[in-house]
Scaffold this active site. Sequence first.
Site, PDB file in Angstrom:
ATOM      1  N   TRP A 123       0.814  -1.214   0.000  1.00 19.49           N
ATOM      2  CA  TRP A 123       0.000   0.000   0.000  1.00 19.49           C
ATOM      3  C   TRP A 123       0.842   1.256   0.000  1.00 19.49           C
ATOM      4  O   TRP A 123       0.515   2.231  -0.686  1.00 19.49           O
ATOM      5  CB  TRP A 123      -1.007  -0.013   1.154  1.00 19.49           C
ATOM      6  CG  TRP A 123      -2.108  -1.003   0.883  1.00 19.49           C
ATOM      7  CD1 TRP A 123      -2.400  -2.126   1.604  1.00 19.49           C
ATOM      8  CD2 TRP A 123      -3.044  -0.971  -0.208  1.00 19.49           C
ATOM      9  NE1 TRP A 123      -3.449  -2.791   1.026  1.00 19.49           N
ATOM     10  CE2 TRP A 123      -3.863  -2.116  -0.076  1.00 19.49           C
ATOM     11  CE3 TRP A 123      -3.257  -0.106  -1.283  1.00 19.49           C
ATOM     12  CZ2 TRP A 123      -4.889  -2.399  -0.986  1.00 19.49           C
ATOM     13  CZ3 TRP A 123      -4.273  -0.394  -2.190  1.00 19.49           C
ATOM     14  CH2 TRP A 123      -5.072  -1.525  -2.034  1.00 19.49           C
ATOM     15  N   ASP A 196      -1.969   6.285   6.568  1.00 23.53           N
ATOM     16  CA  ASP A 196      -3.065   5.470   6.048  1.00 23.53           C
ATOM     17  C   ASP A 196      -3.351   4.408   7.117  1.00 23.53           C
ATOM     18  O   ASP A 196      -2.529   3.527   7.358  1.00 23.53           O
ATOM     19  CB  ASP A 196      -2.627   4.816   4.731  1.00 23.53           C
ATOM     20  CG  ASP A 196      -3.679   3.872   4.143  1.00 23.53           C
ATOM     21  OD1 ASP A 196      -4.699   3.597   4.817  1.00 23.53           O
ATOM     22  OD2 ASP A 196      -3.467   3.401   3.006  1.00 23.53           O
ATOM     23  N   LYS A 220     -12.605  -2.074   6.054  1.00 24.32           N
ATOM     24  CA  LYS A 220     -11.786  -3.080   6.736  1.00 24.32           C
ATOM     25  C   LYS A 220     -12.275  -3.232   8.181  1.00 24.32           C
ATOM     26  O   LYS A 220     -12.685  -4.297   8.595  1.00 24.32           O
ATOM     27  CB  LYS A 220     -10.300  -2.694   6.719  1.00 24.32           C
ATOM     28  CG  LYS A 220      -9.768  -2.238   5.370  1.00 24.32           C
ATOM     29  CD  LYS A 220      -9.789  -3.332   4.331  1.00 24.32           C
ATOM     30  CE  LYS A 220      -9.494  -2.852   2.917  1.00 24.32           C
ATOM     31  NZ  LYS A 220      -8.232  -2.205   2.685  1.00 24.32           N
TER      32      LYS A 220
HETATM   33  C1  PLP Z   1      -7.689  -1.619   1.410  1.00 23.89           C
HETATM   34  C2  PLP Z   1      -6.619  -0.611   1.576  1.00 23.89           C
HETATM   35  C3  PLP Z   1      -6.454   0.436   0.660  1.00 23.89           C
HETATM   36  C4  PLP Z   1      -7.340   0.593  -0.549  1.00 23.89           C
HETATM   37  O1  PLP Z   1      -8.572   1.075  -0.212  1.00 23.89           O
HETATM   38  P1  PLP Z   1      -9.629   1.501  -1.335  1.00 23.89           P
HETATM   39  O2  PLP Z   1     -10.869   1.686  -0.544  1.00 23.89           O
HETATM   40  O3  PLP Z   1      -9.717   0.397  -2.331  1.00 23.89           O
HETATM   41  O4  PLP Z   1      -9.171   2.767  -1.938  1.00 23.89           O
HETATM   42  C5  PLP Z   1      -5.438   1.339   0.895  1.00 23.89           C
HETATM   43  N1  PLP Z   1      -4.637   1.244   1.951  1.00 23.89           N
HETATM   44  C6  PLP Z   1      -4.749   0.245   2.856  1.00 23.89           C
HETATM   45  C7  PLP Z   1      -3.837   0.185   4.020  1.00 23.89           C
HETATM   46  C8  PLP Z   1      -5.759  -0.710   2.686  1.00 23.89           C
HETATM   47  O5  PLP Z   1      -5.884  -1.703   3.576  1.00 23.89           O
END
Ligand code: PLP
Length: 384
Positions: A123, A196, A220
């Site tokens: 990511w 993030d 998540k």
């Molecule tokens: C799932 C995830 C993403 C992507 O998220 P989207 O909703 O598809 O944009 C980005 N960063 C992390 C850490 C993730 O777990």
Amino acid sequence: MNDPQNPALAAMMQRAVAERVYNFSPGPAALPAEVLQQAAEEMLSWHGSGVSVMEMSHRSREFESILAQAEADLRELLQVPKDYRILFLQGGAIGENAIVPLNLMRRLDAERPKADFVVTGTWSVKTEQEARRYGEVNIAASSVEQKFVRIPDVADWKLADDSAYLHLCTNETIVGVEFQEVPEVGQKHGRVVVADVSSHILSRPVDWSRLQVVYGGAQKNIGPAGVTIVIVREDLLGHAHPLCPSAFNWRLAAEHGSMYNTPPTYAIYIAGLVFQWLKRQGGVPAVEQRNIAKAKALYDFLDQSAFYRNEIDPSCRSRMNVPFFLADESRNEAFLAQARAAGLVQLKGHKSVGGMRASIYNAMPLEGVMALIDFMREFERSAA
Ligand SMILES: *Cc1c(COP(=O)(O)O)cnc(C)c1O
């Protein structure tokens, strides 16, 4: 939903509850059954309003109360300081990979806008690559050479003096590494750190002295896909690039109370139900203790086994996403099929890593993790 007027519906609900399995999906991920049942009960008419939350004007008194409650509960759960704003946006974390630079990279009025990135997995690679479209990217550290099995030592991070911010992905959902704490790298003296937190938000407390912006998609560890949460220190609003789309301009979003454009109303409502559920669980500190116990049980089992292995350095193993491999990979398909039959689903690893991955977010009870361990022990025994 035990509606005596409608026995067919009651039977349907009962059957659905009995069909529930332990869902280890990385995302969109399992939600607490309690929350889904409450949403089912409120589906046709929310709190006597005669309409579903999906059918309400976002400007209605009803929806405004749903949003205000969700925000207040999130602020309480994460102990968000008064000078941080909570925004409910759209676009997901991948959207934020562009939205963060569009809002922050020009903060310092440098001739060439610049940001620092610590690359710790799939990511954060995506994040720094997207940021290259908007300014100069300084890779302060990367564990790509180590195949992302550990987080680079903070003493070796090469941070630029003139960067607008430092970006971290504090839980790498795919490779399974997690910062156990965010290091002090000059935040006290004005360095801005952005994280993030998509896949571990609300699984542990946030140290707000070390993080000035956090963002994450909800699917998540919170609720359904569609709502993106951004929590940003107030003084960081108002630096957006002139070409930043208005709907993604944090200052506009904050000024309009996340209603500059129509927010993802139903996703916010479900997120709000999850926040209430978390409060009933005892809040983030209590949930964190449960997450520690779940992760410890699974990693302890993996470590004593010669049949299974996890390759991540113990100092930075994720409590949320546990990738593991079978020593004999020819058994992968059998493992997944038998797990499915035992009511344990979505255990296949990400295609870039292979093997298996168990995502054990807040909504996964300890019993689910113990059921997985029991299954794995039995699978190993029957393979011998
Ligand atoms: C799932 C995830 C993403 C992507 O998220 P989207 O909703 O598809 O944009 C980005 N960063 C992390 C850490 C993730 O777990």
